[in-house]
Design an enzyme around this catalytic site. Sequence first.
Site, mmCIF file in Angstrom:
data_model
loop_
_atom_site.group_PDB
_atom_site.id
_atom_site.type_symbol
_atom_site.label_atom_id
_atom_site.label_comp_id
_atom_site.label_asym_id
_atom_site.label_seq_id
_atom_site.Cartn_x
_atom_site.Cartn_y
_atom_site.Cartn_z
ATOM 1 N N SER A 228 6.137 2.867 7.453
ATOM 2 C CA SER A 228 4.945 3.294 6.721
ATOM 3 C C SER A 228 3.775 3.551 7.661
ATOM 4 O O SER A 228 3.055 4.546 7.530
ATOM 5 C CB SER A 228 4.555 2.226 5.698
ATOM 6 O OG SER A 228 5.575 2.047 4.743
ATOM 7 N N ARG B 258 1.826 7.270 8.817
ATOM 8 C CA ARG B 258 0.381 7.437 8.662
ATOM 9 C C ARG B 258 -0.307 7.656 10.008
ATOM 10 O O ARG B 258 -1.299 8.392 10.091
ATOM 11 C CB ARG B 258 -0.192 6.219 7.939
ATOM 12 C CG ARG B 258 0.199 6.161 6.455
ATOM 13 C CD ARG B 258 0.045 4.758 5.881
ATOM 14 N NE ARG B 258 0.233 4.703 4.439
ATOM 15 C CZ ARG B 258 1.428 4.659 3.838
ATOM 16 N NH1 ARG B 258 2.533 4.694 4.564
ATOM 17 N NH2 ARG B 258 1.508 4.599 2.516
ATOM 18 N N SER C 164 1.787 1.951 -6.835
ATOM 19 C CA SER C 164 2.501 2.809 -5.893
ATOM 20 C C SER C 164 1.611 3.146 -4.699
ATOM 21 O O SER C 164 0.591 3.831 -4.854
ATOM 22 C CB SER C 164 2.966 4.105 -6.563
ATOM 23 O OG SER C 164 3.448 5.029 -5.608
ATOM 24 N N ASP D 246 11.116 -2.425 -1.424
ATOM 25 C CA ASP D 246 12.133 -1.843 -0.548
ATOM 26 C C ASP D 246 13.176 -2.862 -0.099
ATOM 27 O O ASP D 246 14.241 -2.483 0.393
ATOM 28 C CB ASP D 246 11.477 -1.222 0.686
ATOM 29 C CG ASP D 246 10.801 0.100 0.374
ATOM 30 O OD1 ASP D 246 11.196 0.743 -0.614
ATOM 31 O OD2 ASP D 246 9.867 0.477 1.103
ATOM 32 N N LYS E 100 14.585 5.692 -6.040
ATOM 33 C CA LYS E 100 14.481 5.679 -4.584
ATOM 34 C C LYS E 100 15.490 6.682 -4.014
ATOM 35 O O LYS E 100 15.910 7.614 -4.693
ATOM 36 C CB LYS E 100 14.723 4.260 -4.068
ATOM 37 C CG LYS E 100 13.595 3.286 -4.398
ATOM 38 C CD LYS E 100 12.354 3.580 -3.571
ATOM 39 C CE LYS E 100 11.304 2.521 -3.712
ATOM 40 N NZ LYS E 100 10.131 2.770 -2.848
ATOM 41 N N ARG F 75 18.986 2.451 -6.829
ATOM 42 C CA ARG F 75 19.366 1.249 -6.099
ATOM 43 C C ARG F 75 19.821 0.111 -7.015
ATOM 44 O O ARG F 75 20.575 -0.759 -6.584
ATOM 45 C CB ARG F 75 18.205 0.800 -5.201
ATOM 46 C CG ARG F 75 18.050 1.697 -3.982
ATOM 47 C CD ARG F 75 16.888 1.298 -3.091
ATOM 48 N NE ARG F 75 16.899 2.101 -1.878
ATOM 49 C CZ ARG F 75 15.874 2.210 -1.031
ATOM 50 N NH1 ARG F 75 14.748 1.541 -1.277
ATOM 51 N NH2 ARG F 75 15.967 2.958 0.038
ATOM 52 N N ARG G 221 19.254 1.694 3.042
ATOM 53 C CA ARG G 221 19.079 0.272 2.745
ATOM 54 C C ARG G 221 20.304 -0.324 2.053
ATOM 55 O O ARG G 221 20.634 -1.498 2.266
ATOM 56 C CB ARG G 221 17.819 0.062 1.915
ATOM 57 C CG ARG G 221 16.563 0.546 2.631
ATOM 58 C CD ARG G 221 15.302 -0.093 2.101
ATOM 59 N NE ARG G 221 14.121 0.553 2.673
ATOM 60 C CZ ARG G 221 13.624 0.301 3.870
ATOM 61 N NH1 ARG G 221 14.219 -0.588 4.650
ATOM 62 N NH2 ARG G 221 12.551 0.930 4.306
#
Length: 786
Positions: free
Chosen positions: A357, A361, A502, A653, A680, A684, A736
Amino acid sequence: MKTVDTLLVVGLGLIGGSFAAAVKSAGACRQVYGYDQNKASLEEAEALGIIDYGCESLSAGVAAADGIMLAVPMLAMKPVLEQLSLCLPSGVLAKKVITDAGSSKKALLDAALEVFGEVPPWLVPGHPIAGSEKSGVGAAKATLFQAHDVILTPLANTDSLALAKVRMLWEACGAVVTSMDPCHHDEVLAKTSHLPHFLAFSLVDTLAGNPDNQDIFRFAAGGFRDFTRIAGSDPIMWHDVALGNHQAVLEALDEFTEGLQVLREAIVQKNSQSLLGIFSRAQSARQHFSSLLESRKQRVKPLPDSVMTTGFSGSVLIEGEDSDKDVMDTMKESTQTFIASPGGSISGELRVPGDKSISHRSIMLGALAEGETVIEGFLEGEDALATLKAFRDMGVQIDGPYLGKVTIQGVGMHGLKPPEGPLYLGNAGTAMRLMAGLMAAQSFDVTLTGDHSLSGRPMNRVVEPLGQMGASIETSEGGRPPLKIKGGTRLQGIEYHLPMASAQVQSCLLLAGMYADGETVTVAPGIVRDHTNRMLNGFGYTVSVDGENGSRVAIKGGGKLTATRIDVPSDVSSAAFFMVAASIAEGSEVRLCHVGMNPTRSGVVEILQLMGADITLENESVVGGEPVADLVVRSAPLKGIDIPERLVPIAIDEFPVLFVAAACAEGRTLLTGARELRVKESDRIQAMADGLIALGIDAQPLSDGMMINGSGNAASEKKGKPVFNGGTIDSHGDHRIAMSFAVAALRAKDDIRILDCANVATSFPDFAGLANRAGMRIVVKVNTSE
């Protein structure tokens, strides 16, 4: 629509022969005819069953055909068109559909102008991006075009019915058909196909004249062999390409020469920084290119049933020489399978990759800042590299990554340039949603696209509020990518109440809010990851945060970003796999170094501690505004819990691997309030439930979570007892899920075979290598197919 009844393709080399074989294999034609000036090729094609009949004259084939495919060398195009014009009156010829397979469209169009006085509307230029080092009809194969691109380059006056018929023919061969401007086609192919071939020819020719040529070729390493392999291609064909596409080829050679001069100068000056910049940018671009190739397997589809059953009820006539043996088409696509063996324990000091993340950014804000931003600990995974490549495509100079270091020369808030094509973001949903906000405020149009997985994920959660701000964004059906964003729109600040907590939606609107008139406010119903807020403040852009748990975040438009230094902490989501692994594997103790402990991200640690995990934090500090710590994890008996809903958004996550921990715990674990898991990279909830059930676990999927009855036992003497059966698991291309079931093997009775694991590289490069060094037992099997 009525299809072509009979088709004449002029040329029986590799391309023409393969086209005939593909059409026959698809059942797309009732009969296939062939013509070639080389009688031996004609006879061989008939003997191999590539064609049904060989024609002795071109005129006989032209008279019988409703469509014509030209698969001849480029410089032979004009003579063939002249023969066609002489075979039949122009009025009769105009009723036929003509296409070609040449690698330069200018040669075909120039020839058509000379022969017919115009480019006829029934002429549809085309180019299959497929080939082989071998040539001739003996090398033809029906599968040559399957899952490969075919580029059609129609003109403004091209007949729409003729274009549709040619498209259907190629799709019957299994090809992926796209359209492109003919001039742009020649420019692109000059760089991606023609230039590499000419460089290979030149290098081999130059070294062959060297006095030491025997030793040079005798001891040539794999890189030399791989690069120069294409110099074994047909000299006549490439002679024709060089002359037929000479203008675009010369421009490509000049551009390469300039780049080569920069490299030479860096070596002369011993400029280490410049050299590392060149090499690291190239490495990053090549990795991104590899992900593009990998995504092609998602486009593979069987020949359409409608074509195979109703298809073309006519016959085909083929003639000619090889068209183009593009180097890209000799590459093979691959998938990965993890074979995780039972047992083992986890130990040692590990540092997992940088936070994804924050890496995303840092590229975005660093590109828009004024000055030089230096990033340490950057995640060199495919998702973050896709973001990096996107900003390079918009004119931002970015050096690296090299050992996790990236240097960005910011262009300011309004310095981005229009990309030459769509921005491909691979599997990076975070990048697409955040960039939707940034791109909505730019002065130019842009299209955001991604791989098969990302293209199936909903984007309305950002498109709708951006629309309220004044953005103009088109999506595919169901609000899915690609996103076509109209530039030059004026954004207006709004107050938006997020329907769910979110970080991606909030960040998207904050980034758009930097360009909007007035103030943009987001109000969240729960805790939201605050990486964007922290980083904006770090770049000198004020963000206001108030309300319970920082639920109200506001930003005013019209500010600027100032370059800074960023230290990316290790990703807590990646560390979670080793937290669970050490917790469930008897005798384990591991130190996970410099892990990001942002309170909006660390829910996985609290959940595991509630389950009884032995996790302690050491060396706590704040780096670049982000809290970090070393996590020391020891094996411990786990117990089932009802997961507090307040922790769901800050551990969203990590739930796939938390489900593995729950399966090893004593008693029931219940998760609710996690409906987001269904949208996702995969569903999941369902994917994990299916996998757990297949391995013998009592797992019940819920609409917004899961209930798992754990098979563990708190008695210390039984904590190492196997919990999972062996079996085969489909990861659905979700990184994942793949890594979570690899962790499960620590407590399995037999091997766990995990399919479709290539996307693990999106977030955790070398996961298997690090896991094996820590004590797990994972074999990575690469499945390669042409």
